[in-house]
Write a protein that holds these residues in place. Structure first.
Motif, mmCIF file in Angstrom:
data_model
loop_
_atom_site.group_PDB
_atom_site.id
_atom_site.type_symbol
_atom_site.label_atom_id
_atom_site.label_comp_id
_atom_site.label_asym_id
_atom_site.label_seq_id
_atom_site.Cartn_x
_atom_site.Cartn_y
_atom_site.Cartn_z
ATOM 1 N N LEU A 75 19.557 -14.268 5.936
ATOM 2 C CA LEU A 75 18.970 -13.067 6.534
ATOM 3 C C LEU A 75 18.131 -12.234 5.570
ATOM 4 O O LEU A 75 17.600 -11.189 5.952
ATOM 5 C CB LEU A 75 20.070 -12.198 7.158
ATOM 6 N N GLN A 76 17.969 -12.673 4.325
ATOM 7 C CA GLN A 76 17.096 -11.962 3.379
ATOM 8 C C GLN A 76 15.702 -12.579 3.325
ATOM 9 O O GLN A 76 14.874 -12.171 2.491
ATOM 10 C CB GLN A 76 17.707 -11.989 1.971
ATOM 11 N N ALA A 77 15.421 -13.509 4.235
ATOM 12 C CA ALA A 77 14.146 -14.257 4.183
ATOM 13 C C ALA A 77 12.930 -13.331 4.244
ATOM 14 O O ALA A 77 12.022 -13.426 3.404
ATOM 15 C CB ALA A 77 14.106 -15.270 5.327
ATOM 16 N N ASP A 78 12.890 -12.422 5.216
ATOM 17 C CA ASP A 78 11.726 -11.536 5.371
ATOM 18 C C ASP A 78 11.606 -10.558 4.214
ATOM 19 O O ASP A 78 10.502 -10.288 3.723
ATOM 20 C CB ASP A 78 11.832 -10.767 6.691
ATOM 21 N N VAL A 79 12.732 -10.013 3.802
ATOM 22 C CA VAL A 79 12.715 -9.041 2.697
ATOM 23 C C VAL A 79 12.200 -9.694 1.425
ATOM 24 O O VAL A 79 11.366 -9.119 0.701
ATOM 25 C CB VAL A 79 14.132 -8.461 2.467
ATOM 26 N N MET A 80 12.708 -10.884 1.134
ATOM 27 C CA MET A 80 12.299 -11.575 -0.098
ATOM 28 C C MET A 80 10.821 -11.941 -0.053
ATOM 29 O O MET A 80 10.111 -11.855 -1.069
ATOM 30 C CB MET A 80 13.159 -12.828 -0.302
ATOM 31 N N LEU A 81 10.325 -12.341 1.132
ATOM 32 C CA LEU A 81 8.898 -12.665 1.254
ATOM 33 C C LEU A 81 8.053 -11.410 1.063
ATOM 34 O O LEU A 81 7.030 -11.433 0.352
ATOM 35 C CB LEU A 81 8.640 -13.274 2.631
ATOM 36 N N LYS A 82 8.472 -10.313 1.674
ATOM 37 C CA LYS A 82 7.739 -9.040 1.525
ATOM 38 C C LYS A 82 7.697 -8.613 0.053
ATOM 39 O O LYS A 82 6.658 -8.210 -0.473
ATOM 40 C CB LYS A 82 8.396 -7.950 2.367
ATOM 41 N N ASN A 83 8.883 -8.713 -0.593
ATOM 42 C CA ASN A 83 8.946 -8.310 -2.007
ATOM 43 C C ASN A 83 8.070 -9.206 -2.885
ATOM 44 O O ASN A 83 7.444 -8.735 -3.850
ATOM 45 C CB ASN A 83 10.398 -8.361 -2.503
ATOM 46 N N TYR A 84 8.044 -10.492 -2.509
ATOM 47 C CA TYR A 84 7.217 -11.414 -3.292
ATOM 48 C C TYR A 84 5.731 -11.051 -3.160
ATOM 49 O O TYR A 84 5.017 -10.960 -4.164
ATOM 50 C CB TYR A 84 7.463 -12.857 -2.813
ATOM 51 N N ALA B 12 1.016 -4.549 4.966
ATOM 52 C CA ALA B 12 2.129 -4.136 4.112
ATOM 53 C C ALA B 12 2.967 -3.052 4.800
ATOM 54 O O ALA B 12 4.200 -3.056 4.742
ATOM 55 C CB ALA B 12 1.612 -3.643 2.765
ATOM 56 N N ALA B 13 2.268 -2.120 5.447
ATOM 57 C CA ALA B 13 2.971 -1.042 6.153
ATOM 58 C C ALA B 13 3.792 -1.598 7.309
ATOM 59 O O ALA B 13 4.923 -1.161 7.561
ATOM 60 C CB ALA B 13 1.955 -0.016 6.666
ATOM 61 N N GLU B 14 3.231 -2.572 8.016
ATOM 62 C CA GLU B 14 3.935 -3.199 9.129
ATOM 63 C C GLU B 14 5.188 -3.922 8.623
ATOM 64 O O GLU B 14 6.259 -3.849 9.236
ATOM 65 C CB GLU B 14 3.011 -4.192 9.834
ATOM 66 N N ALA B 15 5.050 -4.602 7.484
ATOM 67 C CA ALA B 15 6.195 -5.292 6.897
ATOM 68 C C ALA B 15 7.283 -4.301 6.479
ATOM 69 O O ALA B 15 8.475 -4.541 6.664
ATOM 70 C CB ALA B 15 5.742 -6.119 5.695
ATOM 71 N N ALA B 16 6.840 -3.160 5.931
ATOM 72 C CA ALA B 16 7.782 -2.116 5.527
ATOM 73 C C ALA B 16 8.513 -1.550 6.748
ATOM 74 O O ALA B 16 9.724 -1.283 6.697
ATOM 75 C CB ALA B 16 7.062 -1.014 4.765
#
Length: 589
Positions: free
Chosen positions: A453-462, A496-500
């Motif tokens: 479940l950290q897939a999206d967060v890790m991609l965003k952070n990357y 980026a804002a949408e991802a946040a």
């Protein structure tokens, strides 16, 4: 199945040094290994009356408990012999032989009273061994029964219903067996042959009158009738001729009086068939470790100058076992979660569903192994530990997901980073070429299984960590006009804002899920606790009903015998107990 206990002979359980009673560690270690329910048979009586011979017969041995062959008493304190129960494979037989009462070598006979009281408190069957007939001298010698109200407490504080503390003794006192040795009289009352039990009941008949002699006559009899409604009597002929008594433990059966051999067989058969498992208030079955705790608690109270209290002993035992029950439940939870949780899970709900199932089982294990959890102290401790463990597993799940995603990002985007370093995109049109490759790799990442479940967060952070690279490539691409670059920069910001925002929404959903889970956890605790409390309350009510029934039987006897004042006292006691029982029923409802 618990392993059988095989003791070659008895060991000292409670040593009487003459000044104080001391619990022996060797005996406690033996008790701590006995997981089966225990049937505890204790014997008390004057020295040189053959107590140990009876106990050796119950052990199925000629030798064991010291018989002695002189006027000097042998048994000091309380000796214990644990054996497999001969008729009940799932039970252990615990025999307790006590030192002789009225030992002339003792300077202080106070310890006689304590030995007597401990034998009553620890046993499920209590044998009083005496010589000859039941006469006034025998009753006077049994004065220890009348002192029990001064030696034992059933509750730590006075009952609010006004019931005398000793009124509850009948609820946890053992079956009383009177063994009459060298009995030479005819079992006859008023010209009619009677059984040994009928002889005992006749001997407990009260006299009418208010003078001191009559009160003294009635006192012991009243106490036996009040405290020991379950009574049995056995008579024994002299086992052999007097000169052979000193060699009794070595004599073969054929050299003993045949009538005595029959009587011994009848006695042992009754003890084996009808002696109950030691049980505490609330239907708590006693095993070896629990008996160990009772011994330690009672002797500690005596040594400190306070009265042994049944309620305190049960609460002390509850503290020990409830703490162990918490640990047992948590160990089960951790083992099951580690075994069944396929981490990292694809979503939080999957992990929480598994947690809820195993948590419910853990709570059940705790409640099954706990009792008298005052103010739910230990269940609250369990609840806090389960929440902490749940949080730890959620964190572990996140960490495993993050680690797996980090490795996956490195593998998938590594070639792209290498091309950036080599300057493959530092040319006209390079930015869009980079963007196209990035999107293809992102798609590949999203399709990869097992990310957690950290897939999206890790991609965003990357992507966030590579913003300066993207910005540099955009600025360096000479094929793009400045307005086009500005449009692309705005698109990147919006993305980026949408991802946040998605991350924020995801956090909010997870938070709501965790709060919902905590509420469901609370409800599960409450549900199982309510069921447990109802069950315990029903057991207590059943116990009270049993006590009331026994007291009603005694009331009827007093009525038949014409003792109105004693009957009225008992009637008031019964009425108060019924009122207390009614309060318990209202609590359940």
């Amino acid at each position: 199945m618990a392993s059988e206990i095989h003791m070659p002979g008895p060991v000292c359980l409670i040593e009487n040094s003459g000044e104080q009673l001391v619990v022996k560690e060797e005996a406690l270690e033996i008790l701590s290994t006995i997981q089966k329910p225990v049937v505890v048979v204790a014997i008390v009586g004057f020295y040189r009356t053959g107590k140990s011979y009876l106990m050796n017969n119950l052990a199925g041995k000629q030798k064991g408990f010291s018989l002695g062959s002189t006027v000097q008493p042998h048994t000091k304190g309380v000796w214990m012999w644990c054996l497999p129960h001969p008729l009940k494979p799932e039970h252990t037989l615990v025999l307790l032989d006590t030192e002789g009462l009225k030992d002339m070598e003792k300077g202080d006979n106070q310890n006689d009273c304590w030995i007597f009281a401990l034998a009553v408190l620890l046993s499920s069957t209590f044998i009083y061994n005496s010589m000859g007939a039941i006469n006034q001298q025998a009753m006077d010698q049994l004065h220890y029964v009348t002192e029990l109200t001064d030696l034992i407490k059933s509750k730590s504080s006075p009952d609010q219903s006004g019931i005398d503390d000793s009124a509850d003794f009948v609820g946890f006192f053992p079956t009383f067996v009177w063994a009459l040795r060298d009995f030479s009289l005819e079992l006859e009352v008023n010209g009619k042959l009677v059984t040994a039990d009928e002889y005992l009941e006749h001997s407990l008949t009260l006299k009418k009158g208010a003078d001191q002699n009559t009160k003294r006559f009635n006192k012991t009899r009243l106490c036996i009738r009040k405290f020991f409604p379950k009574r049995k009597c056995f008579i024994f002929d002299r086992p052999t001729e007097k000169k052979q008594l000193c060699k009794l433990e070595t004599l073969p059966e054929e050299q003993l009086c045949s009538k005595f051999v029959e009587q011994i067989a009848e006695f042992t058969s009754y003890i084996f068939n009808y002696s109950a498992v030691k049980t505490l208030s609330g239907g708590i079955i006693v095993n070896g470790p629990r008996l160990k705790s009772l011994v330690q608690t009672y002797v500690s109270a005596i040594s400190s100058g306070t009265l042994p209290c049944m309620e305190n002993a049960v609460l002390t035992l509850a503290q020990i076992e409830n703490s162990a029950a918490v640990q047992k439940a948590i160990t089960y939870y951790e083992e099951q979660m580690n075994q069944k949780a396929q981490m990292p899970t694809e979503n939080l709900q999957e992990l929480l569903d598994l947690h809820r199932l195993i948590e419910s089982e853990a709570i059940h294990i705790f409640l099954k192994n706990s009792f008298k959890d005052v103010n739910q102290k230990f269940q609250r401790e369990l609840g806090n530990l389960l929440v902490a463990n749940q949080d730890a597993f959620v964190k572990k799940n996140n960490n495993l997901s993050s680690a797996r995603c980090s490795d996956l990002l490195e593998d998938i985007f590594g070639p792209l980073e290498e091309k950036v370093k080599q300057g493959k995109f530092s040319k006209p049109g390079g930015y869009y070429h980079f963007l196209q490759m990035k999107q293809e790799l992102e798609k590949k990442y999203n399709q990869a299984p097992g990310k957690g479940l950290q897939a999206d967060v890790m991609l965003k952070n990357y992507f966030q960590s590579k913003e300066d690279v993207v910005e540099t490539l955009l600025k360096m691409d000479q094929s793009l006009t400045e307005p086009a670059k500005e449009v692309e920069a705005e698109r990147i910001k919006a993305e980026a804002a949408e991802a946040a925002n998605r991350e924020l929404e995801d956090k909010q959903k997870k938070f709501e899920l965790m709060m919902q889970e905590k509420e469901q956890s609370y409800q599960e605790h409450l549900k199982q606790l309510t069921e447990k409390m109802k069950e315990e309350q029903q057991k207590l009510i059943a116990e009270q009903e049993n006590i009331i029934a026994l007291k009603l039987q005694e009331q009827e006897k007093l009525l038949r015998e014409g003792f109105k004042s004693e009957r009225k006292k008992l009637r008031r006691e019964i009425d108060k107990m019924k009122k207390r029982q009614l309060c318990g029923i209202c609590t359940i409802l």
